[in-house]
Enzyme design. Sequence first.
Site, PDB file in Angstrom:
ATOM      1  N   SER B 129       3.945  -3.514   5.040  1.00  0.00           N
ATOM      2  CA  SER B 129       4.698  -2.122   4.863  1.00  0.00           C
ATOM      3  C   SER B 129       5.203  -2.032   3.481  1.00  0.00           C
ATOM      4  CB  SER B 129       5.942  -2.323   5.784  1.00  0.00           C
ATOM      5  OG  SER B 129       5.707  -2.584   7.261  1.00  0.00           O
ATOM      6  N   SER B 161       9.835 -10.028   6.292  1.00  0.00           N
ATOM      7  CA  SER B 161      10.641 -10.999   6.725  1.00  0.00           C
ATOM      8  C   SER B 161      10.411 -12.375   6.152  1.00  0.00           C
ATOM      9  CB  SER B 161      10.213 -11.328   8.275  1.00  0.00           C
ATOM     10  OG  SER B 161      10.273  -9.974   8.868  1.00  0.00           O
ATOM     11  N   GLU B 244      -2.529  -9.831  17.497  1.00  0.00           N
ATOM     12  CA  GLU B 244      -1.248 -10.618  17.373  1.00  0.00           C
ATOM     13  C   GLU B 244      -0.227  -9.821  18.199  1.00  0.00           C
ATOM     14  OE1 GLU B 244       1.935  -9.380  16.213  1.00  0.00           O
ATOM     15  OE2 GLU B 244       1.343  -7.487  14.808  1.00  0.00           O
ATOM     16  N   GLU B 361       5.996   3.942  19.831  1.00  0.00           N
ATOM     17  CA  GLU B 361       5.323   5.359  19.969  1.00  0.00           C
ATOM     18  C   GLU B 361       3.716   5.243  19.278  1.00  0.00           C
ATOM     19  OE1 GLU B 361       8.273   4.762  18.395  1.00  0.00           O
ATOM     20  OE2 GLU B 361       9.193   5.711  20.313  1.00  0.00           O
TER      21      GLU B 361
HETATM   22  C1  LIG Z   1      13.016  -6.661  12.288  1.00  0.00           C
HETATM   23  C2  LIG Z   1      11.625  -6.148  11.428  1.00  0.00           C
HETATM   24  C3  LIG Z   1      10.923  -7.035  10.763  1.00  0.00           C
HETATM   25  C4  LIG Z   1       9.701  -6.501  10.083  1.00  0.00           C
HETATM   26  N1  LIG Z   1       8.892  -7.566   9.298  1.00  0.00           N
HETATM   27  C5  LIG Z   1       8.289  -6.915   8.717  1.00  0.00           C
HETATM   28  C6  LIG Z   1       7.156  -8.003   7.868  1.00  0.00           C
HETATM   29  O1  LIG Z   1       7.569  -9.128   7.724  1.00  0.00           O
HETATM   30  N2  LIG Z   1       6.211  -7.397   7.205  1.00  0.00           N
HETATM   31  C7  LIG Z   1       6.051  -5.940   7.037  1.00  0.00           C
HETATM   32  O2  LIG Z   1       5.083  -5.722   6.509  1.00  0.00           O
HETATM   33  N3  LIG Z   1       6.740  -5.263   7.799  1.00  0.00           N
HETATM   34  C8  LIG Z   1       7.808  -5.533   8.515  1.00  0.00           C
HETATM   35  N4  LIG Z   1       8.307  -4.677   9.614  1.00  0.00           N
HETATM   36  C9  LIG Z   1       8.187  -3.235   9.113  1.00  0.00           C
HETATM   37  C10 LIG Z   1       7.534  -2.686  10.292  1.00  0.00           C
HETATM   38  O3  LIG Z   1       6.118  -3.059  10.578  1.00  0.00           O
HETATM   39  C11 LIG Z   1       7.664  -1.147  10.324  1.00  0.00           C
HETATM   40  O4  LIG Z   1       8.968  -1.010  10.317  1.00  0.00           O
HETATM   41  C12 LIG Z   1       7.010  -0.356  11.108  1.00  0.00           C
HETATM   42  O5  LIG Z   1       5.297  -0.386  10.928  1.00  0.00           O
HETATM   43  C13 LIG Z   1       7.174   1.177  11.181  1.00  0.00           C
HETATM   44  O6  LIG Z   1       7.465   1.602   9.941  1.00  0.00           O
HETATM   45  P1  LIG Z   1       8.881   2.474   9.599  1.00  0.00           P
HETATM   46  O7  LIG Z   1       9.859   1.585   9.674  1.00  0.00           O
HETATM   47  O8  LIG Z   1       8.629   2.939   8.178  1.00  0.00           O
HETATM   48  O9  LIG Z   1       8.958   3.732  10.672  1.00  0.00           O
HETATM   49  P2  LIG Z   1       8.259   5.074  10.582  1.00  0.00           P
HETATM   50  O10 LIG Z   1       6.739   4.878  10.444  1.00  0.00           O
HETATM   51  O11 LIG Z   1       9.004   5.770   9.672  1.00  0.00           O
HETATM   52  O12 LIG Z   1       8.862   5.587  12.237  1.00  0.00           O
HETATM   53  C14 LIG Z   1       9.842   6.231  12.228  1.00  0.00           C
HETATM   54  C15 LIG Z   1       9.843   6.641  13.807  1.00  0.00           C
HETATM   55  O13 LIG Z   1       8.779   7.639  13.896  1.00  0.00           O
HETATM   56  C16 LIG Z   1       7.795   7.296  14.780  1.00  0.00           C
HETATM   57  N5  LIG Z   1       6.428   7.716  14.407  1.00  0.00           N
HETATM   58  C17 LIG Z   1       5.841   7.728  13.291  1.00  0.00           C
HETATM   59  N6  LIG Z   1       4.718   7.896  13.144  1.00  0.00           N
HETATM   60  C18 LIG Z   1       4.265   8.638  14.410  1.00  0.00           C
HETATM   61  C19 LIG Z   1       3.323   9.183  14.877  1.00  0.00           C
HETATM   62  N7  LIG Z   1       2.270   9.514  14.321  1.00  0.00           N
HETATM   63  N8  LIG Z   1       3.549   9.900  16.283  1.00  0.00           N
HETATM   64  C20 LIG Z   1       4.689   9.330  16.895  1.00  0.00           C
HETATM   65  N9  LIG Z   1       5.589   8.856  16.281  1.00  0.00           N
HETATM   66  C21 LIG Z   1       5.547   8.452  14.978  1.00  0.00           C
HETATM   67  C22 LIG Z   1       7.795   5.811  14.792  1.00  0.00           C
HETATM   68  O14 LIG Z   1       7.413   5.419  16.263  1.00  0.00           O
HETATM   69  C23 LIG Z   1       9.398   5.484  14.756  1.00  0.00           C
HETATM   70  O15 LIG Z   1      10.104   5.722  16.163  1.00  0.00           O
HETATM   71  C24 LIG Z   1       9.699  -5.248  10.098  1.00  0.00           C
HETATM   72  C25 LIG Z   1      10.254  -4.408  10.747  1.00  0.00           C
HETATM   73  C26 LIG Z   1      11.308  -4.704  11.354  1.00  0.00           C
HETATM   74  C27 LIG Z   1      12.386  -3.910  12.279  1.00  0.00           C
END
Ligand SMILES: Cc1cc2nc3c(=O)[nH]c(=O)nc-3n(C[C@H](O)[C@H](O)[C@H](O)COP(=O)(O)OP(=O)(O)OC[C@H]3O[C@@H](n4cnc5c(N)ncnc54)[C@H](O)[C@@H]3O)c2cc1C
Lengths: 346, 374
Positions: B129, B161, B244, B361
Amino acid sequence: MRLDGSREMLDGVVADVLTGVDDLEDPHVVPPAWATVVELDWPLVGIPEGFGGAGGTVADVVALTEAVARQAASVPLHETQLARSLVGMAAVDLPASAVIIPVDGRALTITAGDGTRVDGEVTGVGWASIADHLVVGIDDQLLWLPADTAGVQIEPGVDVANEPFDTVTFSSAQAQVVGDRRAVEALRNGAALGRAAGLVGAAQGAAKLTIEHVAAREQFGRPLAKFQLVRAGIADMAAELELARGALSDAVDAHLDDRDMELRTGVALSSAARTATLVLRTSHQLHGAIGVTREHALHRFTRRLWAWRDRAGSQRSWEGRLGELAANGGPDEVWRWFTSTGDGAA
Amino acid sequence: MSQIRQESPEQLAQLRTQVRALIDGWRDRFTPRADAWLRGYDRGFSQALGEAGMLGITWPEEVGGGGRSNRARLVVTEELLRAGAPVAAHWIADRQIGPAILREGTPELRQEFLPRIAAGDATFCLCMSETEAGSDLAAVRTRAVRDGDDWRITGTKIWTSQAHRSEYAYVLARTDASGPKHEGLTEFILDMGSDGVEVRPIIDLQGEHHFNEVVFDDVLVPGRWVIGEVGGGWTQVTEQLAFERGGAERVLSTYLVLEELVKVAGRDGRDLEAVGRLIARLLSLRQMLWSIASAMDAGDAPIRQAAIVKRLGTTFEQELAETARYLLGTVPTPLATSVSGLLGDALLASPGFGIRGGTTEILGTIIAREELPA
Ligand SMILES: Cc1cc2nc3c(=O)[nH]c(=O)nc-3n(C[C@H](O)[C@H](O)[C@H](O)COP(=O)(O)OP(=O)(O)OC[C@H]3O[C@@H](n4cnc5c(N)ncnc54)[C@H](O)[C@@H]3O)c2cc1C
């Protein structure tokens, strides 16, 4: 008879023979499709050949029940299969066309003396009004009696799917003992397993109609299927159905192996009922007004879903029983259930 | 890799007994907690698991693996999760980096990393991410440019993480920015001790430090540490994520709370039905976990089922914590070794369940695509 072949083949056969079977006009006469079902020997599926049956197992019975419900057909098939399998030799000479109906007789009493006699009233018995025979589970005895036995009175009624939902009154009706406590448990578990299969089948039918509808219907210049909120509803139904089908197949394995039957049946019933509720709500919502018309086929599925969730013991009573089993067993027992789920699929 | 793996129930039961015995030997050295696969970190415990042959259990023996089935892996992971044991040090590498290296890596890369991951010695964090690439992962901007046979990586990753404790990172980076965004991505292994790596803590809402921002400034990565194809990163990472998703950690993150609930179910007017409903859900989900593991053992790729299990399983984890809150009648408290502490821990961890590893989602869009192909 083993029902070999894929789900699609089975659906094809069921669709062929049950096409045109719509809501029962008068639900208290033998449905026209019954003759076809009898010709195919389906009421004898799941009953060993030595007992006058067509062979096959509970897995075949469930597959057939699911498939019949996927076509929204009304026939007392699962009921008859279950009742026939429970009475064993006592039913060996009955014709394949006999309609035999299981009755959960928790509310009834038995008086021994001049033979075995039954007293009391049971409401909400499916198909009793067209039954040739009744199989009644009371405490630790399974009883068998022809439906026209003196002292048996059947008051016809209907449920919201317009299927028979009858009240049976017994006044010192004479019956024959054909099984013990295990048979009574098998009746309750078997009835709930059949309901779970019916719910899954009818929910699949409703979901299929909904998928076809959102792909075909256009608004705002596009098919509904292009809108993300609509797709979310479809995803919800698909996910829940997958889960309910898994729970059902696990319960089938439990019945085949005779282990944790009550537990696995309860899980399947709870899952199927929960899925039914979601599919009901979502498929009606996504159909819009056309879905609430008599003309459209959707209600043939959804009215069954409304009617069936609580028909073999309520969803609530099964969930309460699961909670009770968990509380009695404690965390280690719950973990044993968890880790032994799915073993039959190995 | 697609040979059919058979294991008898007796073999699996024996394995289960071994895992339990190992966990029991460590009980006085850890505090069971919710979401321990992300938060419970003990390298020594991971190494003990490695020594006992519990890591890389499905990988071939030539690379230090156990040569066993995916069902065997389910047995190991579910016992660890039930115990709330500190498994975060190896979880990511064992679950997805190792398998990715096994699928895509050269024989040399496999030999270099897999035996050490299986021993619990090489730890990995996951640098996918970025601030502008969350759900839209293909939007990553971190760049990798050639430097002779090697590569130089520059960019900023977020939400990583356990980056502050990991020796290596898996990095998804752009090697070609000229084409569409799904093309030109490549997967790398990067040494977190390299020059130019900076790890900045991000504190989560519980006040804990488990994830981080990771900045790469012209970090040197040897050419042999490319995983799979240069430019093939998107296909590979999609496959990695699909595999995974379908594991027991998507169902059991709050399981400790269920055990507390079972102990008091039916007492003092607590309704049994709510517990029964949870039990039904739990067992239905286990059926799917088992069937996913079985399908993988048969050489299939149960991608649809894995998406379903993650979507429904993480929702169940949340529902479980909320039902416990309602029925226990206990006010949740922070990180304490009591029922109220377990509950507080579970509730505060729960928002992450439906976000990490593909949001609820996004999984919904994947499932819908199967039902309604374009
Ligand atoms: C506890 C935790 C640990 C994590 N650990 C890691 C890690 O070790 N390495 C790593 O790389 N990442 C990690 N992540 C990141 C995680 O993979 C991302 O948070 C995730 O992919 C979502 O991206 P975002 O947070 O930018 O949310 P966004 O993509 O901005 O999404 C926000 C909201 O909008 C919705 N949304 C977005 N796009 C769409 C769409 N096309 N249609 C409908 N709804 C949509 C989403 O479902 C969500 O509800 C971690 C996250 C958490 C919470």
